[in-house]
Design an enzyme around this catalytic site. Structure first.
Site, PDB file in Angstrom:
ATOM      1  CG  ASP A   1       8.185  10.228  -7.904  1.00 55.51           C
ATOM      2  OD1 ASP A   1       7.153   9.814  -8.461  1.00 55.51           O
ATOM      3  OD2 ASP A   1       8.849   9.994  -6.874  1.00 55.51           O
TER       4      ASP A   1
ATOM      5  CD  GLU B   1       9.630   7.792  -3.489  1.00 55.25           C
ATOM      6  OE1 GLU B   1       9.478   8.924  -3.305  1.00 55.25           O
ATOM      7  OE2 GLU B   1       8.799   7.102  -3.881  1.00 55.25           O
ATOM      8  CD  GLU B   2       6.008   4.831  -3.895  1.00 51.42           C
ATOM      9  OE1 GLU B   2       5.860   5.229  -2.680  1.00 51.42           O
ATOM     10  OE2 GLU B   2       5.654   4.866  -4.839  1.00 51.42           O
TER      11      GLU B   2
ATOM     12  CG  ASP C   1       9.942   1.389  -5.151  1.00 55.14           C
ATOM     13  OD1 ASP C   1      10.521   2.446  -5.745  1.00 55.14           O
ATOM     14  OD2 ASP C   1      10.125   1.524  -3.804  1.00 55.14           O
TER      15      ASP C   1
ATOM     16  CB  THR D   1     -17.672 -10.277  22.788  1.00 51.35           C
ATOM     17  OG1 THR D   1     -17.780 -11.911  23.069  1.00 51.35           O
ATOM     18  CG2 THR D   1     -19.026  -9.955  22.495  1.00 51.35           C
TER      19      THR D   1
ATOM     20  CG  HIS E   1      10.142   5.458  -7.475  1.00 45.84           C
ATOM     21  ND1 HIS E   1       9.096   4.782  -7.233  1.00 45.84           N
ATOM     22  CD2 HIS E   1      10.061   6.794  -7.212  1.00 45.84           C
ATOM     23  CE1 HIS E   1       8.061   5.608  -6.830  1.00 45.84           C
ATOM     24  NE2 HIS E   1       8.556   6.971  -7.137  1.00 45.84           N
TER      25      HIS E   1
ATOM     26  CG  HIS F   1     -15.139 -13.372  27.397  1.00 40.62           C
ATOM     27  ND1 HIS F   1     -16.121 -12.312  27.598  1.00 40.62           N
ATOM     28  CD2 HIS F   1     -15.978 -14.418  26.681  1.00 40.62           C
ATOM     29  CE1 HIS F   1     -17.363 -12.948  27.338  1.00 40.62           C
ATOM     30  NE2 HIS F   1     -17.210 -14.186  26.820  1.00 40.62           N
TER      31      HIS F   1
ATOM     32  CG  ASP G   1       4.269   7.055  -7.059  1.00 37.65           C
ATOM     33  OD1 ASP G   1       5.652   7.243  -7.262  1.00 37.65           O
ATOM     34  OD2 ASP G   1       3.612   7.181  -5.643  1.00 37.65           O
TER      35      ASP G   1
ATOM     36  CB  SER H   1       7.688  13.434   1.223  1.00 34.07           C
ATOM     37  OG  SER H   1       6.970  14.230   2.404  1.00 34.07           O
TER      38      SER H   1
END
Lengths: 464, 464
Positions: free
Chosen positions: A189, A162-163, A98, A324, A96, A222, A129, A408
């Protein structure tokens, strides 16, 4: 059907070719790394197209017969092929182009898209990668084509999503089965233990990635005027996250472990034999203590056990100083790594249902899937695995250890489903490559070792 | 010692003056609102100086004897005075020209620093908190000076660091006791129930504001490679936050409630008599149900009970899409509102200690104070409170209800400590003003009513 290449002859031919061209190989990779091909960010769409075109051109330069860009509904797929002889086996190389987003930018020592070489390492987003790794194949194939020693037919599928979970790849693969037909799929990969202890990943974990948004009041309030009277979405989200693990760090999502096969004592003994230095691991990560599921070792926790990790969280005021505010919303990105016999579809549904169900009445919860992928195992008795193991033995001087990786690669089960062939992972990265993190790097030695090793895979696979 | 102003005469003089000048009063305020005087952001330092200079000029334009900018280690203080006769009582008006950060910007209907008038409301950051409110005093004083009816000596202290906890005000006040010497401090930085039901805040809650940073590994990691083996700082931070309240939404920080005085049945009965429409409250906030400490009503939860709210949280990947990172850090901004008999210093220490102590061994925790302020109560039998109540009765036609506000004005106890005088809150805002939130607004009617009412305070205080 295999072509027999005289062993010694090919070896010296390849060595010579690589030695003469290694500086060019590297500078070509650096050029590719300069393109910020971040698939997750819509502003990088033009960079994605530029990167796809660059990959196509590099395939043509390497000597393939044809290389084309296939548009998808997302980022395009680059396909290339060199058919030497239809009767020879065909290797489909997947990679890949990307990359992950580069932020947090302030933690990078040098620009993520301005690659530099330091201490024998290529620092850049995508160096390991996966640009650096798929480019090893492009250069190895060039080497074989230019020296007339390519023993197999070769096909490349280099995708751009892929990412982000390859949302459009299933459609592409299912409608291009003939084009992609092959005898094996080869993917670089993943990582190996080290150049001294080569290893091959025989399994990758599956993935379920979701986003949970908790909404309390319809606007930021608030915290002095309304605090104490309405549910604070950050507090509620924190409470929800806190319920996902028990005191032993077991995951508590109902049915999460359904079907998960416990490793046998024999398997666990084998895993325990892999090189692992806990003191070194702890020192490298800069932590005082490790942390994980009770009853399992670090290698088991990251390899054979499913996990649930928080990948991001935000809500309210996150700037300098103090404000706040009681915010209207809080959001978290959450992902689970899955092991064989877990289904990404099923786990994603369980995760979404869990977060929807535990929402207290004072808030509304929107839980949605980002992407998923099924876990995958490579059989070590296959011809392809054996060819990979022999190739590594040929160039590393020792047989690789089969290991189960924690990451993965969601497209694995997809390839198996549509193309009916097995995948072999020949990863040349290292766990220390800072994938998805600042200062991602790829060791120069590993880059060259990969280019050196890949032709042997083709040779042994063709001969097998 | 008081100066007697003929009642009817002053009334018509002031009314005429205001009627003739009301458009100018408004346009001057809008100009002030265009300056993005965000004290929390260092990039706004030039705007802070510009705003301080504008305030100084406005005081001079109103007719004070002198107005000066006093540098501090942070943002400057603007001081102005008109001494009519040293024998008359002196009123010190406190206000602040700094504002809260405007983000999230995308939720604003119009630019936070491009004030617009819509449906009788001035929309802009700072319109109610506090530029619009302190400016009522500037205009009321102009009205009295220009019509020769100022019955008191007047001093202004308009600071630039209220929204970041007034870190340099204690030093300024303690070193300028003579300059600031007064008989009462008058502050318009709170709200009333409505123009139909005027009220005066007789107490403000204290504040402890801290930031907690949880660090796991020394760098962002790939959640597939390392997930399950090291503590995830987001998960740990979420678990820490989840322990801060029990199932009844009582705060669990050890010693948090030490010394808190429970309201008597009589007090609670009085509070319950204040106008409050729960269905309307719920509809306005867009929630399905309210949420808070068991055993208390909404008004009690926001008024007389201490609270602990999450003001912000962030960690890991917060951008578009998915990134499988296991982050190095997660951070939260957390603040507690305190009631009489709680000490901000003590509670801040307890909070910091709590987060440091509950950190599990896999992470390191950095817990630091942002700022704090002590709770404060105004005695309703004081001459100053009585003057304020009479002033409101004079212009609203009904006596104000004394209420306890949920917000915090940390400088109150500081003034009492160094100047030895009491504070009266004459707030003309509304709870619905979106303080600290997108689309902050100030009702035009309230702005003008404030200018109309303030001279009566001076009159009654001088006569008292």
């Amino acid at each position: 059907m295999g072509l027999q290449i005289p062993y010694i002859c090919a070896m010296s031919t390849w060595k010579d070719y690589q030695e003469k061209n290694k500086d060019r190989f590297l500078s070509e990779l650096l050029e590719l790394l300069r393109i910020p091909s971040v698939s997750a960010r819509s502003e990088h769409k033009p960079d994605m197209l530029r990167c796809a075109e660059a990959v196509r051109q590099r395939l043509l330069d390497a000597g393939v017969d044809k290389a084309e860009i296939y548009p998808t509904e997302g980022h395009p797929v680059v396909y290339g092929e060199k058919i030497v002889d239809p009767s020879r086996p065909t290797v489909l190389v997947y990679g890949h182009y990307d990359v992950q987003p580069a932020d947090p930018l302030d933690l990078w020592h040098s620009g993520p898209f301005e690659p530099i070489i330091k201490d024998g390492k290529i620092f850049a987003r995508g160096s390991a990668d996966d640009k650096g790794q798929f480019y090893m194949h492009v250069k190895a194939v060039e080497m074989m084509i230019r020296t007339g020693t390519l023993p197999t037919n070769i096909k490349f599928i280099i995708e751009g999503e892929e990412e982000i979970g390859s949302p459009n790849l299933a459609k592409f693969v299912s409608t291009h089965k003939e084009l992609l037909k092959a005898d094996v799929i080869l993917i670089s990969d993943t990582a190996m233990i080290s150049l001294d202890t080569p290893s091959i990943d025989i399994g990758v974990r599956g993935l379920s990635y979701i986003e949970v948004e908790v909404t309390g009041p319809n606007r930021d309030l608030h915290s002095g005027v309304y605090g104490g009277a309405v549910a604070n979405p950050i507090t509620i989200l924190a409470r929800m996250i806190a319920t996902c693990h028990d005191e032993n760090n077991h995951i508590t999502i109902p049915g999460f472990y359904d079907g998960v096969v416990e490793a046998t004592p024999a398997e666990r003994k084998l895993m325990a034999a892999a090189p692992y230095n806990e003191a070194e691991y702890i020192r490298d990560l800069g932590v005082k203590a490790l942390w994980g599921e009770k009853g399992y070792t670090t290698n088991e926790r990251t390899g054979i056990r499913p996990t649930l990790e928080l990948n991001g969280i935000w809500g309210g005021y996150t700037g300098e100083g103090a404000k706040t505010v009681l915010p209207s919303k809080a959001t978290a990105k959450i992902s689970a790594r899955l092991v064989p016999n877990q289904s990404s579809t099923v786990i994603t549904e369980k995760l979404l249902a869990y977060f929807r169900q535990i929402a207290p009445p004072g808030v509304t919860v929107k839980a949605e899937e980002h992407h998923g992928g099924e876990p995958y195992m490579t059989p070590i008795d296959s011809k392809a695995y054996q060819a990979a193991a022999k190739a590594i033995e040929a160039t590393f001087g020792k047989a690789p250890i089969p290991v189960r990786g924690g990451g993965s690669i969601p497209i694995c089960s997809l390839f198996e489903k549509y193309l009916g062939v097995k995948i072999v992972f020949m990863g040349f990265g290292l766990d220390s490559d800072n994938l998805h993190s600042p200062n991602e790097k790829f060791e120069l030695a590993n880059f060259y070792k990969g280019i050196e090793t890949i032709p042997y895979f083709h040779k042994f696979f063709a001969e097998g």
